[in-house]
Motif scaffolding. Structure first.
Motif, PDB file in Angstrom:
ATOM      1  N   ARG A 246     -53.637 -35.054  44.294  1.00 15.51           N
ATOM      2  CA  ARG A 246     -53.657 -36.471  44.654  1.00 15.51           C
ATOM      3  C   ARG A 246     -52.923 -36.699  45.972  1.00 15.51           C
TER       4      ARG A 246
ATOM      5  N   ASP B  68     -54.021 -43.696  36.441  1.00 15.66           N
ATOM      6  CA  ASP B  68     -55.038 -43.151  35.539  1.00 15.66           C
ATOM      7  C   ASP B  68     -56.393 -43.379  36.182  1.00 15.66           C
ATOM      8  N   VAL B  69     -57.173 -42.322  36.287  1.00 11.96           N
ATOM      9  CA  VAL B  69     -58.500 -42.474  36.861  1.00 11.96           C
ATOM     10  C   VAL B  69     -59.499 -42.639  35.720  1.00 11.96           C
TER      11      VAL B  69
ATOM     12  N   ARG C  87     -53.265 -41.199  23.330  1.00 16.47           N
ATOM     13  CA  ARG C  87     -53.303 -42.102  24.455  1.00 16.47           C
ATOM     14  C   ARG C  87     -53.476 -43.531  23.970  1.00 16.47           C
TER      15      ARG C  87
ATOM     16  N   ARG D 167     -60.907 -36.718  29.784  1.00 19.91           N
ATOM     17  CA  ARG D 167     -60.178 -37.084  30.994  1.00 19.91           C
ATOM     18  C   ARG D 167     -58.734 -36.577  30.949  1.00 19.91           C
TER      19      ARG D 167
ATOM     20  N   GLY E  63     -56.775 -33.871  33.496  1.00 19.28           N
ATOM     21  CA  GLY E  63     -55.676 -34.414  34.297  1.00 19.28           C
ATOM     22  C   GLY E  63     -55.992 -35.729  34.989  1.00 19.28           C
ATOM     23  N   LEU E  64     -57.053 -36.395  34.577  1.00 19.62           N
ATOM     24  CA  LEU E  64     -57.385 -37.675  35.206  1.00 19.62           C
ATOM     25  C   LEU E  64     -56.604 -38.822  34.583  1.00 19.62           C
ATOM     26  N   VAL E  65     -56.372 -38.705  33.284  1.00 22.99           N
ATOM     27  CA  VAL E  65     -55.634 -39.724  32.553  1.00 22.99           C
ATOM     28  C   VAL E  65     -54.429 -39.030  31.945  1.00 22.99           C
ATOM     29  N   ARG E  66     -53.257 -39.673  32.038  1.00 20.14           N
ATOM     30  CA  ARG E  66     -52.093 -38.994  31.452  1.00 20.14           C
ATOM     31  C   ARG E  66     -51.901 -39.407  29.991  1.00 20.14           C
TER      32      ARG E  66
END
Lengths: 285, 328
Positions: free
Chosen positions: A121, A282-283, B31, B67, B71-74
């Protein structure tokens, strides 16, 4: 191979791959018709002004600063074009490009694919920042170059009569013009960095572009309210026209440096906020 | 460069007990989005070399889970390990070995398919620019997109977009493929091709995690399945094991329906008449063979006897209880 050599080679590879992504990013920016159209409009502005002045020959003191001096020296077309474009058109162009930088990728979904390639990133934000900076410089340079060509063709370029009445030779005049372009680029980059920050905050590129443009407009409005004069010197856009300083006999370098540092400080704050946002977001698009 | 451990060495090929880490392992992965729990403490385990069917209705948490794997959403809580490395911390080392298709393809609409792949490859700091062209053409050929590679992405059909997404995932050799709904928008022929592609890749030793709501699709390719519903992982394991956990039943065709039912009920089966001269008996524990012996023993005339195993869809509905509605 010694460990320092290995480290140097790895650094070289990293730089090489950064350059590769940067080139891809620039191609993406410039291949986009919208951006090309914006640049074309930037280039046409000085041409229109030049032709209009040639045809109508304005009275002394009419119109924006420097306008009445164009007929005497085509070089002033550069300063006129920059002056009229700085308050609105440059923010529009750069607001669109910077606002779209991250939000545009998020909205069409390519951001998630870039991040899973993976591009870290931090690295992605660095590449985007470099590309936006390049576009900023490019737009200032293109407009000035066109103004110079049009000014020279229509009115000729002569030794520069400074605002204080002294004259400097063509070489020195061009050097000062280069200084003006550099100053304007730095000033605009401070703003473009704000556009990048906004771009990391939303997945809607139109909202990001509009907010970015309003950043400059808001600053200009605050700058126009006399009751707020105490904060004027710290406003984003307050010193954008400060390049006039370069057209005096004895240039107040310290003021120019101070203002440029202010613009760079804006950029630093905007970019660190953008980075904080970028590495935590968050993507989900 | 040190070669990454190849997934082709399946668990069986690894000498005594030194099994490689699973391709994907999560522990208590959770999550929250505001007060909503999207993923609720799941322990996912995808063995190396498996084709793992990740099932669940829309909104069950599959995509959020995927996701988080990438690693797109933690995560709000829990750990993720992909190819034996912690995510998202080791993303830079892990993700080059992972190809992904996440919630449909996404590319720049005004660039051609080929230019889009070039862009993706340029973004990969670990890929070799000298082999870029060859790898791109190879990936395009593999998904049958060579002829359309010069067309702008915006002019692609849904199926072509999906194929380009797959090509992006195949730009370089991978150890793990994560495919989220890979057959979305494909015509039957395209669907079959994707299925064949997944089989080929699995035969090459890749681990494939494929999510879908098309259960029959999954049943044909998967070696393992996991079932999500409302954020929870309800079932997980090898396909055969998961399926055999469903209740097998036996369909009996006989003119002596009443006598057959009485006999089976007496032996502890739940038998019900399901048609003229037909009854179906469910038997949780007892083997199929017993039915024939019991019935013949009391003189029931048999016309036909068939074992009915539940397919994935029956099982899924039985497990989640609500079919494929979005859960709020």
């Amino acid at each position: 191979m010694s460990s320092s050599k290995v480290a140097a080679r790895q650094r070289g590879l990293r730089l090489g791959s950064f350059a590769r992504l940067y080139r891809s990013e620039m191609r993406l920016l410039l291949a986009r018709r919208r951006n090309a159209a914006l640049l074309a409009a930037l280039v046409l502005i000085p041409l229109f002004i030049g032709v209009a002045v040639k045809v109508s020959n304005p009275e002394h003191g009419d119109g924006p600063p420097f306008l009445d001096r164009i007929t005497g020296n085509g070089l002033f077309l550069v300063f006129t074009a920059l002056t009229v474009s700085l308050p609105f058109f440059f923010p529009l162009v750069l607001g669109v490009v910077a606002g779209d930088a991250v939000a545009g990728e998020a909205s069409i979904g390519t951001l998630r694919y870039l991040l899973t390639v993976p591009v870290s990133r931090t690295r992605l934000l660095m590449v985007k920042t470099c590309a936006v900076a390049t576009f900023t410089v490019l737009s200032a340079v293109l407009m000035s170059a066109m103004a110079l060509v049009a000014g020279a063709g229509l009115f000729g370029v002569h030794a520069l009569v400074l605002l204080s009445g002294d004259t400097v030779g063509i070489g020195a005049a061009l050097l000062r013009t280069a200084g003006v372009i550099a100053y304007v680029s730095i000033a605009l980059f401070g703003f473009a960095a704000g556009g990048l920050l906004i771009s990391t905050l939303t997945e809607n590129p139109l909202a990001a572009m509009a907010s970015a443009v309003s950043l400059a407009i808001l600053s200009a409005i605050l700058d126009a309210v006399p009751q707020l004069s105490a904060i004027h010197p710290a406003l984003l856009t307050d010193h954008w026209l400060g390049f006039g300083e370069l057209l005096r006999t004895s240039v107040d370098t310290s003021a120019l440096v101070r203002w440029s540092l202010l613009h760079l400080a804006y950029a630093a704050v905007f970019l660190s906020l953008a980075w904080t946002r970028m590495i935590t977001k968050d993507v989900t698009s | 460069m040190a070669a990454p451990p190849q997934a082709s060495a399946g668990p069986a090929a690894v000498p005594n007990g030194a099994a490689p880490a699973p391709a994907v392992r999560t522990h208590g992965l959770t999550r929250h989005f505001g007060s909503q729990v999207a993923v609720d403490g799941i322990d996912l385990e995808v063995p190396r070399g498996a084709v793992y069917g990740f099932l669940g209705p829309n909104g069950s948490g599959k995509t959020t889970t995927i996701r988080m794997l990438l690693g797109l959403v933690r995560p709000t809580a829990g750990d993720v390990e992909v190819l034996g490395e912690a995510m998202p911390g080791r993303a830079g080392d892990v993700l080059p070995r992972v190809g992904a298709l996440i919630e449909g393809p996404a590319f720049h609409p005004y660039l051609s398919g080929r230019a889009n792949l070039r862009r993706l490859d340029a973004a990969d700091a670990t890929s070799d620019p000298r082999t870029s062209r060859a790898r791109i053409e190879q990936a395009l050929a593999r998904v049958g997109l060579t002829a359309a590679a010069g067309k702008r992405y915006r002019n692609y059909s849904l199926g072509m977009k999906q194929r380009l997404g797959l090509a992006g995932a195949l730009l370089r050799p991978r150890d793990l493929l994560v495919l989220d709904e890979p057959t979305n928008g494909l015509d039957p022929q395209g669907t079959r091709e994707v299925r064949r592609l997944v089989r080929d890749l699995a035969a090459d030793g890749l681990t494939v995690l494929v999510s879908s709501h098309l259960l029959s699709e999954i049943e044909q390719v998967a070696t393992h399945v996991g079932m999500m519903s409302a954020g929870r992982l309800l079932r997980q394991g090898p396909l055969g094991e998961v399926l055999s956990a469903g209740t097998t039943s036996v369909r009996v065709e006989t003119p002596d329906v009443d006598r057959a039912r009485t006999c089976l009920a007496g032996a502890g089966f739940t038998a019900r008449v399901t048609g003229p001269d037909t009854l179906t008996a469910a038997m949780p524990d007892r083997p199929v063979e017993d039915v024939a012996a019991l019935l013949v023993g009391v003189g029931v005339r048999l016309r036909g006897l068939a074992v009915e195993r539940p397919d994935l869809e029956d099982l899924f509905v039985a497990v989640t209880g609500e079919g494929f509605d979005v859960q709020q």
